[in-house]
Design an enzyme around this catalytic site. Structure first.
Site, PDB file in Angstrom:
ATOM      1  N   GLY A  55     140.878  31.371  -4.928  1.00 32.54           N
ATOM      2  CA  GLY A  55     140.804  31.901  -3.563  1.00 32.54           C
ATOM      3  C   GLY A  55     141.911  32.901  -3.324  1.00 32.54           C
ATOM      4  O   GLY A  55     142.908  32.936  -4.070  1.00 32.54           O
ATOM      5  N   TYR A  83     143.628  28.760  -7.383  1.00 30.38           N
ATOM      6  CA  TYR A  83     143.963  28.186  -6.080  1.00 30.38           C
ATOM      7  C   TYR A  83     143.693  26.684  -6.079  1.00 30.38           C
ATOM      8  O   TYR A  83     144.397  25.909  -5.420  1.00 30.38           O
ATOM      9  CB  TYR A  83     143.137  28.868  -4.987  1.00 30.38           C
ATOM     10  CG  TYR A  83     143.425  28.390  -3.577  1.00 30.38           C
ATOM     11  CD1 TYR A  83     144.347  29.041  -2.767  1.00 30.38           C
ATOM     12  CD2 TYR A  83     142.754  27.280  -3.048  1.00 30.38           C
ATOM     13  CE1 TYR A  83     144.607  28.597  -1.473  1.00 30.38           C
ATOM     14  CE2 TYR A  83     142.998  26.830  -1.767  1.00 30.38           C
ATOM     15  CZ  TYR A  83     143.922  27.492  -0.979  1.00 30.38           C
ATOM     16  OH  TYR A  83     144.178  27.050   0.301  1.00 30.38           O
ATOM     17  N   GLU A 170     136.115  30.786 -16.138  1.00 31.09           N
ATOM     18  CA  GLU A 170     134.736  31.224 -15.904  1.00 31.09           C
ATOM     19  C   GLU A 170     134.486  32.685 -16.236  1.00 31.09           C
ATOM     20  O   GLU A 170     133.331  33.104 -16.387  1.00 31.09           O
ATOM     21  CB  GLU A 170     134.336  30.949 -14.451  1.00 31.09           C
ATOM     22  CG  GLU A 170     135.005  31.840 -13.399  1.00 31.09           C
ATOM     23  CD  GLU A 170     136.358  31.323 -12.930  1.00 31.09           C
ATOM     24  OE1 GLU A 170     136.778  31.695 -11.823  1.00 31.09           O
ATOM     25  OE2 GLU A 170     136.998  30.551 -13.672  1.00 31.09           O
ATOM     26  N   SER A 222     106.584  42.052  -3.439  1.00 27.12           N
ATOM     27  CA  SER A 222     107.084  43.406  -3.672  1.00 27.12           C
ATOM     28  C   SER A 222     106.614  43.967  -5.005  1.00 27.12           C
ATOM     29  O   SER A 222     106.623  45.170  -5.217  1.00 27.12           O
ATOM     30  CB  SER A 222     108.618  43.415  -3.647  1.00 27.12           C
ATOM     31  OG  SER A 222     109.134  42.758  -4.797  1.00 27.12           O
ATOM     32  N   GLY A 223     106.214  43.075  -5.915  1.00 22.61           N
ATOM     33  CA  GLY A 223     105.842  43.512  -7.258  1.00 22.61           C
ATOM     34  C   GLY A 223     106.951  43.313  -8.260  1.00 22.61           C
ATOM     35  O   GLY A 223     106.751  43.417  -9.461  1.00 22.61           O
ATOM     36  N   GLY A 224     108.167  43.000  -7.758  1.00 24.88           N
ATOM     37  CA  GLY A 224     109.288  42.735  -8.643  1.00 24.88           C
ATOM     38  C   GLY A 224     109.249  41.312  -9.166  1.00 24.88           C
ATOM     39  O   GLY A 224     108.425  40.488  -8.745  1.00 24.88           O
ATOM     40  N   ASP A 226     111.292  38.756  -8.738  1.00 20.28           N
ATOM     41  CA  ASP A 226     111.674  37.673  -7.828  1.00 20.28           C
ATOM     42  C   ASP A 226     110.497  37.205  -6.965  1.00 20.28           C
ATOM     43  O   ASP A 226     110.157  36.024  -6.949  1.00 20.28           O
ATOM     44  CB  ASP A 226     112.823  38.119  -6.927  1.00 20.28           C
ATOM     45  CG  ASP A 226     114.014  38.636  -7.714  1.00 20.28           C
ATOM     46  OD1 ASP A 226     114.163  38.228  -8.884  1.00 20.28           O
ATOM     47  OD2 ASP A 226     114.770  39.465  -7.174  1.00 20.28           O
ATOM     48  N   SER A 227     109.894  38.130  -6.247  1.00 23.33           N
ATOM     49  CA  SER A 227     108.789  37.742  -5.365  1.00 23.33           C
ATOM     50  C   SER A 227     107.576  37.291  -6.173  1.00 23.33           C
ATOM     51  O   SER A 227     106.822  36.418  -5.737  1.00 23.33           O
ATOM     52  CB  SER A 227     108.406  38.890  -4.420  1.00 23.33           C
ATOM     53  OG  SER A 227     107.922  40.011  -5.138  1.00 23.33           O
TER      54      SER A 227
END
Length: 519
Positions: A55, A83, A170, A222-224, A226-227
């Site tokens: 942080g 942190y 990380e 959307s065609g991508g 994700d959707s």
């Protein structure tokens, strides 16, 4: 939840989501909660372990972000990072002070004690540091496990199963970081690698089926990737009670409206309603130049269109007696993180039209099955669903479309100009075999004109920027060093073939300090 879970408490670090992503690479589920999450909320997840993130603040500041110190006595193993180490030290009776020699960047850490956290790691670690404070006095019961020439780098209290490091395991710059995290998650916490794409698909389908019941849903397609993955998942849960709505918002890529309809219907078997609302969107965007306002205008208009279409679908199915009440979106974790500071005292970067841009009085209830996933995880899910690579491997495209790649006012003329330039970029990147090797590649139309010479005549025309970046999850990115010949061809073609553009520049800004999109 029937899977092993690691809870990450976020104190505002820009790397918090990267911690979550690293843990998921072990096929262990991780969830990020704000550092202020109640003890009951944390316990409800039955965590196998807890990680305290880094942080930007100092633990001794009056307004420093703080978790409930009782989280350190829950019984689950704890790992503090940066942190997080200072929080543990401060709240268990040690002392944290401003460091005389601050450490930023690469550093060497010497392991000075045998510990389960460093099992199998070399005696000297090359790590990434980013801190201005350090632990001057350790709490009772703790011992030093690692150090640099300037500061404490690792501590532990094995009896309480509390461990902490001052560096960031990380990030990729810490060479043995993944091994250290695995030692904690698998070795110390005993978490099982049971969070797989198969498990995610099964649990998501069951959850959506219960959520929707006998109702109907529409999906903003959307065609991508994700959707599309979100639509296939929900269709798997509720079948023909899902109607996908693909909206032409006037700022799609060249020929996208026709191509997406064909792909979604023929290859995925989805029920798609195509709505051409290009004039409606462009009229709302007229005169709008502020990026945030563009996103909100588009977000509001999308929902208005969905509401209209949902009513049509319900009116056509009155006999069913069920109202369309759900809206499916392909929202991802990075969208949520960048849109609002939901997980701690981090800064909002920009609103996404499908998150921060949604209207408060929205009638439809949201289903966001991918909300906790990163892009690479979504692609894994898509492959397990049997979706074709043509869809799975598509580069990300912003929900607001070309509107956020046209700096300044969005007009039909400027959209057409950018569509042609963008198509050239995509064509040449694909011809060079680079499309799957870069995260995104696209053109940006700038509100800048410059003098040029074409055909022995003076021109005064627009400038186009080409952007290509390499990234793992979109949270951070480096500009891609495209071959000069590829850049030369792209530039030559745009200037020659796109009327109104006489200059092409290449964006060599990484994220941070820039963002991937220009707006």
């Amino acid at each position: 939840m029937d899977t092993s879970t690691i809870v990450i408490l976020d104190f505002g670090s820009q790397y918090t989501q990267l911690i979550a992503r690293r843990i998921r690479e072990f096929n262990v589920f991780s969830v990020v909660l704000p550092c202020t999450a109640s003890l009951d909320k944390i316990k409800a997840l039955s965590p196998k372990g807890i990680i305290l993130s880094g942080g930007p603040c100092s633990v001794y500041d009056a307004d420093a972000p703080a978790a409930d110190p009782a989280v350190l006595a829950m019984g689950a193993p704890v790992l503090g990072i940066c942190y997080g180490l200072q929080f543990i030290t401060h709240h268990l009776g040690g002392k944290v002070v401003s460091a005389a020699a601050r450490e930023y960047g690469h550093a060497e850490v010497n392991v000075v004690a045998e510990t389960p956290l460093f099992t199998g790691l070399p005696a000297t670690l090359n790590v990434w540091m980013s801190h201005g404070d350090h632990a001057q006095t350790l709490p009772e019961g703790f011992r030093l496990t690692a150090e640099t020439s300037n500061a404490v780098a690792g501590i532990e209290d094995v009896s309480r199963s509390i461990y902490a490091v001052q560096f960031h395991p990380e990030v990729a710059h810490t060479r043995e970081g993944m091994e250290l995290l695995k030692n904690f998650v698998i070795g110390i916490c005993g978490a099982k690698a049971d969070w797989t794409p198969e498990h995610f698909i099964q649990s998501t389908v069951e959850r959506v089926r219960a959520q929707v019941g006998n109702g109907h849903a529409i999906c903003g397609l959307s065609g991508g990737v994700d959707s599309s993955v979100a639509a296939v998942l929900v269709a798997k849960a509720i079948g023909d009670r899902l109607t996908c709505i693909f909206v032409n918002n006037g700022v799609l890529r060249k020929d996208e409206f026709a191509k997406v309809q064909t792909t979604m219907r023929e290859q995925l078997g989805l029920n798609v309603v195509a709505v051409d609302s290009s004039e409606r969107f462009l009229s709302k965007l007229a005169g709008v130049t502020d990026p945030e306002k563009k996103r909100k205008v588009i977000g509001n208009e999308f929902i208005a269109v969905f509401d209209d279409e949902a009513k049509k679908i319900f009116d056509a199915e009155k006999s069913s007696g069920e109202e369309v009440a759900w809206l499916v979106q392909g929202t991802l974790y990075p969208d949520v993180i960048e849109s609002s500071s939901v997980h701690g005292p981090s800064h909002t970067i920009k609103s996404h039209h499908n998150v921060g841009g949604l209207p408060e009085d929205m009638k439809l209830k949201l289903i966001e099955p991918l909300r906790d996933l990163f892009k690479d995880e979504v692609r894994r899910i898509g492959r397990d669903l049997g979706m074709p690579d043509e869809i799975i491997e598509r580069q990300p495209f912003p929900g607001p479309g070309l509107a956020v790649r046209i700096l300044g006012e969005v007009t039909a003329e400027r959209v057409a100009m950018l569509q042609e330039a963008d198509q050239i970029v995509v064509d040449e990147i694909k011809k060079a075999g680079l499309y799957r090797k870069v995260w995104q590649s696209f053109a940006v139309l700038l509100p800048v004109k410059s003098v040029g010479v074409m055909g022995d005549q003076r021109t005064y025309a627009n400038t186009c920027a080409v952007r290509a970046v390499e990234s793992e999850d979109g949270m951070t990115a480096d500009w891609a060093p495209l071959p000069y010949e590829v850049l030369r061809t792209i530039s030559s073609r745009i200037v020659s073939e796109v009327r109104g553009i006489n200059r092409v520049v290449y964006d060599i800004t990484s994220k941070p300090p820039g963002t991937i999109e220009w707006e």
